[in-house]
Structure formats: structure tokens, C-alpha cells
Design an enzyme around this catalytic site. Structure first.
Site, short mmCIF file in Angstrom:
data_model
loop_
_atom_site.label_atom_id
_atom_site.label_comp_id
_atom_site.label_asym_id
_atom_site.label_seq_id
_atom_site.Cartn_x
_atom_site.Cartn_y
_atom_site.Cartn_z
N GLN A 1 6.27 6.71 -9.38
CA GLN A 1 7.69 6.53 -9.68
C GLN A 1 7.91 6.81 -11.16
O GLN A 1 7.06 6.52 -11.99
CB GLN A 1 8.14 5.10 -9.34
CG GLN A 1 7.97 4.72 -7.89
CD GLN A 1 9.06 5.28 -7.00
OE1 GLN A 1 10.18 5.56 -7.44
NE2 GLN A 1 8.76 5.44 -5.72
N HIS B 1 4.36 0.04 1.27
CA HIS B 1 2.99 0.57 1.28
C HIS B 1 1.98 -0.48 0.77
O HIS B 1 1.42 -0.37 -0.31
CB HIS B 1 2.82 1.91 0.58
CG HIS B 1 3.53 2.08 -0.74
ND1 HIS B 1 3.43 1.19 -1.78
CD2 HIS B 1 4.36 3.08 -1.17
CE1 HIS B 1 4.14 1.62 -2.80
NE2 HIS B 1 4.72 2.75 -2.46
N ASP C 1 -3.67 6.94 6.17
CA ASP C 1 -4.20 8.31 6.11
C ASP C 1 -5.69 8.32 5.80
O ASP C 1 -6.28 9.38 5.61
CB ASP C 1 -3.44 9.13 5.06
CG ASP C 1 -3.49 8.52 3.66
OD1 ASP C 1 -4.08 7.42 3.50
OD2 ASP C 1 -2.93 9.13 2.72
N ASP D 1 5.06 7.80 3.82
CA ASP D 1 5.29 8.02 2.39
C ASP D 1 5.09 9.50 2.06
O ASP D 1 4.65 9.86 0.97
CB ASP D 1 4.36 7.14 1.55
CG ASP D 1 4.82 7.00 0.10
OD1 ASP D 1 5.99 7.34 -0.19
OD2 ASP D 1 4.02 6.56 -0.74
N GLY E 1 2.47 9.67 -3.19
CA GLY E 1 2.88 9.81 -1.80
C GLY E 1 1.71 10.37 -1.00
O GLY E 1 0.55 10.29 -1.41
#
Length: 385
Positions: A145, A220, A252, A278, A314
Site C-alpha cells: 500500500q 489477508h 497460493d 488479492d 498482491g
């Protein structure tokens, strides 16, 4: 009246799998029947023989930034339509367009664009609202971010976002590290926005106070937050311990070790974990250089990372992969459905997430290896392999 008949399917219901047919009328499940039911339909009915493939509820992604070269922060109708079309190829039928920490002007523009498409018929998945990820975060856990836009939560500014279109912002991620944030959480709950803890240096007691004020979601989980320490359980500890928290996970196998996902599922049960992607703009594209908002990102070995400090930026995950990863842990197909669809549907009050009469005819059709063969949104085939 528009009718769709799915024949000869393995239909994954809440507690069992039956072989039979599903009839959808005008985008709603009208009838579910066992094999050899001889369902009577009009000549105009579109009939598809699935030859024994699985039918599961369409996946629901409440945290996705982009895919196939497009990002929600592009602030265009075309970008959101691109994301919608791509995720449908992976079995996703509903999603929340997710913003990034950015300027107020940019965020308001993105909200206006998303508001135009909310719950509209698209070439792919339905955008049922927006997840605002930021800008009210802690710089210490900024992740990918943009810190130059981070600020304390301000009710007046949040009201401007909510006023763009009532009912558009479904989820807001913030850091509940002070008393002001407690008042913000109460304000958001009064306006029917689900509040999530994310990118936060808050301590365990801060988060528990925030939960008492109405916080009920974890962004997350384990990523971008104070982790578990045996003397300070942190944000992650609060997310695991509180039964009021629905905990997101990016499964993932990069963001979180599979055994930590197993720990989450053991601690919270399969009813309180929500798989998200994400995903960013590079999802579905080759390795190379990309952008996440204003930040430079490179993608290599299925990982998206910031060029500036190598932080994960992400993912390039899709929910069909997360579904298979849950099953690889030894969980049932029913559990995989819960964490990729049912739990999000219940939390956000959407008429989907399970195959029942009266629910939206949103389906992912899977082959014997659980790969997506076809995606149906509101009774319309949006993707066919």
C-alpha cells in the site's frame, strides 16, 4: 422467461453430492432433481449435458484488485469489465472490486465507476460492490500500500465515500489502533459496511476492543499485520481466537504456508475462513514488470513483488486454485465450497454460495480434476472451455 437445464451432473449440495439435473428460470434455481427425473421443460429451454461433471456454487472473491492487465484503480468501466470477464474463466461469479490506498479524488472516481456496474449484467462475473482497502492503515505494516496516502480514519471523509452510492461499499479494511478508529468502526457498522482489520500494528487488546465495536473480518490474515507472539497474540492471534471474525486467506502457497492454513481451519473451523485472491493486474499474464496502483511490481515464479523492497504485492492467484489447494490439504469438496463461496455469501448477504432452490443460478462446472470447464452467472453461460 429464460430457462437453463443442466443435465447429468454431480451436484454438490451442502451435505451431499447427488447425480441429477438443475433447472434455472430467469437466473434463479427453480428445481434440483435426482437422476432420471424426466424434467419437463419448454422447447425454448437451453439444455446442457454435463456428462457427470461437478456443479459447485460459483466462487465469490471479496478481495481482488485486478487481472488480465486491468486494475480497479484504473478507474475505467473497461478495466472492471476486463476483470469480470477474466475471473469468470476461473469459476468466479461474484466479486468485490477492491481499491488501494490512494488519493481521495482517485478513490471517489473508482467508486463512481464501480457504482455504474454494480449488479449489472456483464460478460463475466457480477460486481456486487466494493472493498475499500485503506487508506486508514499503519505504515509499519504497509505491505504494497502507498504510504504517502495513509492517514488516520476520519468519519467526514468516509461519509463522502459512502455517499457516492449507498450500498456500494460492502467492506472496509483499516487499522484499529486507537480510540478514533473505534468510533469509525461503529459509524461504518451503522451504515451496513463490514469492517476488517488489515495492514495493522494494533495489539491483541486493541483488536478485541474493535471486535466489541463491530469489527468482524480480517484482511489477508497473517499478511500485513502484527503476527502471533506467545506474549502478545497480535492481530493474527485475535483473528484466530475470535469467533466473530471471518478470516481471509490468500491460499497460493506463497503468502502462507499450507500448514498455517490448516492451523487456521482447525482454529476457526471451515465456516469462518474466506479464501480470497488479492489478485493484481498481472494475474493471467506472463512474467514481467507491472504496476499496482502507482507502485512498480515484478512478477516471477508466480509471485508479485514490489521492485522497491521485494515485499509481496498482491498475488496472481485465482480462486479455482485456492479451491484445489484446500482439497489437497485433505479437506472435502464441501469444505472447499464453503471457503471459496458459501462463507462469503452468508457474510455479505448475497443470494448465492450454495445450490438450493431460490438461490442465484451461479455455478462453476468442474471436471474430475476440479478444473473449471464452464462458468454460469445468473443462468447465463459466461465461459466454456
Amino acid at each position: 422467461m429464460k430457462e437453463l437445464l443442466l443435465k447429468n451432473a454431480k451436484i454438490v449440495l451442502k451435505d451431499k453430492i447427488i447425480e441429477g439435473d438443475i433447472l434455472a428460470v430467469d437466473g434463479i434455481i427453480k428445481n434440483i432433481s435426482e437422476k432420471n427425473s424426466n424434467e419437463v421443460c419448454s422447447p425454448e429451454t437451453k439444455s446442457i449435458d454435463l456428462n457427470g461433471k461437478y456443479v459447485v456454487p460459483g466462487f465469490i472473491d471479496v478481495h481482488i484488485h485486478g487481472s488480465n492487465g486491468a486494475d480497479a484503480m484504473d478507474g475505467t468501466v473497461e478495466a472492471l469489465k476486463t476483470i469480470s470477464s477474466y475471473v469468470a474463466t476461473k469459476g468466479t461469479t461474484k466479486f468485490l472490486a477492491t481499491t488501494l490506498t490512494s488519493s481521495k479524488e482517485e478513490l471517489i472516481n473508482v467508486l463512481k465507476i464501480a457504482g455504474e456496474l454494480q449488479n449489472k449484467e456483464l460478460d463475466g462475473a457480477t460486481i456486487f460492490g466494493v472493498h475499500m482497502e485503506g487508506p486508514y492503515f499503519d505504515i509499519e505494516y504497509k505491505g504494497a500500500q502507498n504510504e504517502k496516502y495513509m492517514k488516520p480514519a476520519a468519519e467526514k471523509e468516509i461519509k463522502e465515500y459512502l455517499d457516492v452510492k449507498p450500498g456500494l461499499v460492502k467492506l472496509m479494511s483499516l487499522s484499529p489502533h486507537n480510540e478514533e478508529s473505534i468510533e469509525t468502526i461503529k459509524f461504518l457498522r451503522e451504515n451496513d459496511v463490514i469492517v476488517s482489520v488489515g495492514h495493522s500494528a494494533a495489539k491483541f487488546n486493541d483488536v478485541m476492543k474493535a471486535i466489541d465495536a463491530g469489527l468482524s473480518h480480517s484482511t489477508h490474515t497473517f499478511n500485513g499485520m502484527r503476527g502471533i507472539n506467545h506474549r502478545e497474540p497480535g492481530v493474527a492471534g485475535a483473528a484466530l481466537i475470535s469467533d466473530k471474525i471471518n478470516a481471509e486467506v490468500i491460499f497460493d502457497k506463497i503468502h502462507i504456508h499450507p500448514e498455517i492454513v490448516r492451523l487456521m481451519l482447525k482454529a476457526k473451523g471451515t465456516d469462518k475462513v474466506v479464501c480470497i485472491t488479492d489478485a493484481m493486474a498481472a494475474t493471467g499474464l506472463p512474467e514481467g514488470d507491472y504496476k499496482l496502483g502507482e507502485l512498480d511490481v515484478y512478477v516471477k515464479d508466480n509471485q508479485a513483488r514490489l521492485k522497491s523492497n521485494d515485499s509481496l504485492a498482491g498475488s496472481v492467484l485465482t480462486l479455482d486454485k485456492a479451491f484445489r489447494h484446500i482439497m489437497e490439504l485433505g479437506y472435502s469438496i464441501h469444505d472447499a465450497v464453503k471457503v471459496t463461496s458459501t462463507n462469503a455469501a452468508i457474510e455479505f448477504g448475497v443470494n448465492a454460495g450454495s445450490i438450493e432452490v431460490g438461490k442465484d443460478a451461479d455455478f462453476a462446472i468442474l471436471d474430475e480434476n476440479y478444473n473449471v470447464d464452464m462458468t454460469i452467472v445468473n443462468g447465463n453461460v459466461k465461459f466454456e472451455r
